[in-house]
Design a protein around this motif. Sequence first.
Motif, short mmCIF file in Angstrom:
data_model
loop_
_atom_site.label_atom_id
_atom_site.label_comp_id
_atom_site.label_asym_id
_atom_site.label_seq_id
_atom_site.Cartn_x
_atom_site.Cartn_y
_atom_site.Cartn_z
N GLU A 101 -11.88 37.57 67.21
CA GLU A 101 -11.18 36.65 66.30
C GLU A 101 -10.45 35.58 67.09
O GLU A 101 -10.41 34.41 66.69
N GLU A 108 -15.20 29.43 64.06
CA GLU A 108 -15.94 30.61 63.64
C GLU A 108 -17.40 30.27 63.37
O GLU A 108 -17.71 29.17 62.89
N LEU A 122 -19.09 34.52 57.49
CA LEU A 122 -18.87 34.71 58.92
C LEU A 122 -20.02 35.54 59.50
O LEU A 122 -20.42 36.54 58.93
N LYS A 124 -20.33 37.87 61.87
CA LYS A 124 -19.48 38.70 62.73
C LYS A 124 -20.27 39.28 63.90
O LYS A 124 -19.77 39.38 65.01
N ARG C 182 -14.58 31.47 56.81
CA ARG C 182 -13.72 30.81 57.79
C ARG C 182 -12.31 30.66 57.23
O ARG C 182 -11.32 30.83 57.93
N ALA C 185 -10.51 33.82 57.70
CA ALA C 185 -10.11 34.01 59.10
C ALA C 185 -8.89 33.14 59.41
O ALA C 185 -7.96 33.58 60.10
#
Lengths: 253, 321, 324
Positions: A101, A108, A122, A124, C182, C185
Amino acid sequence: MADTAPFLSLTGVTKSYGPVEALKGVDLDVHAGDVLALVGDNGAGKSSLVKILAGAHPPSGGEIRLKGEPVHFASPGDALQKGIATIYQDLAVAPRLSITENIFLGSELTRTIPGLPGLHLLDKRRMRREAGALLTRLSVNVADADTPVERLSGGQRQAVALSRALRWDARMIIMDEPTAALGVQETRLVLDLIRRLHAEGRTVVLISHNMADVCAVATRVAVLKGGRKVIDRGIDGVDADRLAHMVMTGREG
Amino acid sequence: MNEITRRDLVGGALALSTVGLAGTAAAAAGFELAVVAFQMSSETHARVANAAAAAGKAKGWSTTILNSEGSLPKHAEQLETLIQSKPSAIIVAMGKPVEAEEQLKKAKDAGIPVVMVMSGASPHILFDIEANEYKVGAEAALWLLGQMGFQGKILTERFDGNVGTRIRGRVLDAVLAENTGVKVVGSHAMARTQSWRDDVRQGMQTQLLQHGTEIDGLWASFDGQAFVIDDILKAQGVKKGQIKFVSIDGGAETFRRIADPDSLLMATVAIPFEAMGSGAVEALDRIVVKKEAKAAITAGPYLFMDATLVDAVNVAQFLKP
Amino acid sequence: MTALRPFLATYGTALAGLAVVVVFALLKPVFLTPANFAIILKETAFLGILSLGFTLALVTAELDLSIAEVASLSAVVTGALVHAGFGATVAVAAGLSTGLVCGAANGLVVTRLRVPSLIATLGMAAIAKGLGFMITQGVAFVGRWPVSFTGLARGSIFGLSNLAWWLAGTAAACWVLLDWTRIGAHLRATGEAEEAARLAGVATGRMKRAGLTMCGLGAGLTGVLLAASLSSAAPNMAGDHFLYAIAAVLLGMTMFEPGRPNVPGTLVAAFSLKALGNGLVLVGAAYYVQDIVLGLVIVASVALSAGALGRAAFVEKLNFKRPS
């Protein structure tokens, strides 16, 4: 130097906070590939200069040129877009967020799901993989990229912060006291990281109180005193003792 | 390690406390009566609910009281959950039949008889036990005007946030419209808040400051307001009878004040809350247990119970020895 | 034991909840029937949606103490329009906008005027309450409203009540937003390390505004659904949800991602609180016992995870610990 213009060039830059003049007209050229050490007493103007370079504060006067073109950094994000990443001593990382993160904070990676073109989710798995690869590239071994950064050592945190800068492919990386509060082992790790950046042809501006560290990695050194740049020279022939003397007196002799 | 033990302890304690609770509840099989009060912190709601619960227990029924704490969503939720546990009957004190229509319908579909008290009519319940608020309002208004000789100035403390008290105020308005010798010189409308007593005190203090010396009568929409006003007047040294003072609801404290020479309160219209609660149980006993027809008790959606005007003349009968 | 420990730290509270479910099920078999679970799920909708909104605000380390009053105001606005004969679409849009505007106002006051959210939202709570009383004049809007409106909350699809669907939809949207985008996040980074996030190029101010605005929207939706479900609107109708919503979010922070407000945690906690209330009614506990047990559960659960909560971003902020 292949480039004719310096990577970043400051001319007559001043900074006042109310009645306090922190910078009284600084000229400074940072050439591509330099590892420039900025040294000076507390209050010499180092932090103010870093904040201007990082885009965190606007200068009160003077001019900044990036590769010869006048430039204005609206925010840290703006400076980052233009290839300048800053790693602050305390604020380099978000402690409770994971390594992944932190590295991808603000950049991202996303993917779309077939059939839902508008939805960017996302990615990941890819971020975790690339985070691991970035750290490996810096020769830092962490078991799990999902580990919160607060569980890492100081040197490893610097590596995470550097990885983020590399994610943005920053050409110039400003490191504010990266070795402060680190043990011998950890300091060596960070200095190795700086050498690696240098080897990759990136520009590094290093702010440090540790003269031995400076002499170990810097190619040039600029001494600030009382808001002015008083010395600017190559590192050749300078050792830690002489550098400490230069900082104290403001003279090369 | 420490963390695990603490978690285990709390989990265990939770389980234990629930077991304990259930032990007390599972004691009685047979007729299960559930009483839902809309707001137990309101005295009249509690009087109905407690009287119903006491009457139920006297019949040997297993009885529980739920409190909706004055919250509509909670009211609906409690009714819905209750229906799952299939009680033999439900009594609702001062409930909200329109808002909880969905739940009341489910109760009817599940065959659970519901009697409401002072709530309003609904097609999904047996009936609603009511005091006729129009009659109650008229009694109070006419007692006040009669005492004043249909002449003079009054202050009113109103509450329009509740149907019953609003009707009392409207009936007062109707009575005043016909009797123009009496003028309302000041009025305060109470807000619907938890700190309503403060609201009444502030509002009435202001009114009394302006009109205290000239008024002949005082009207309060329910006894709780009257107590607050009574205490203000007492502190100002006003003597009983100087100002004719009436309110509505009735109850031990109200009767004590009416009999007390130091209190200013002179009369109330006593609504038989206890009789309504026990009456609900009585009606359920006849319809559900003894299988009598509902029509034998009341034909319409309401079962009216008479309210009684209580003043110096008859207060002695209402005081407990 | 060593393998068990992280599992308990993450799911301990959820397991305690499960234990409660088992106990109720043993005492009152009806507790475990699908019909009863459907009821609990339905009742969880209001608390759940309100708490999910609060979660989104708390993720950015901002509190919203105005959720209950804003939900009530949204219910009143919606109810007033339905009562006046406007169509369901207009009324619902107005109700949702009310929540959205209140939330956005909270966000602007917090980020632009730099008023701490604790105070800004307390102010908003008072304003929303006042507006609610102004519109209603203290008298609730009650009526047998058209099914086109009440149908939003009453009735069911595929055997699951509409309210449960609203909750599921909201939860799914919040979860995707917070865990998989995003924006999510950035919301988390803003809450966990505001300054570091800002320096990394995250628009922290915008994230705080987004968190508080979505929180307001959640309150708005709660209000609209309350009005539809009860066919009435009163200026204090969501009031009793406030403490439960806070409790749900705090309890939620003790599971799945200890110390962080998170969507599955909030959802499980809201459901557990409602299941506890439901079970207590079913076993016939007296009303005051219910209050006492609920209070004990909230305090106990938060106490046992005090370690995780004490490190939470918003708690540090309340302690005025700022990074130097």
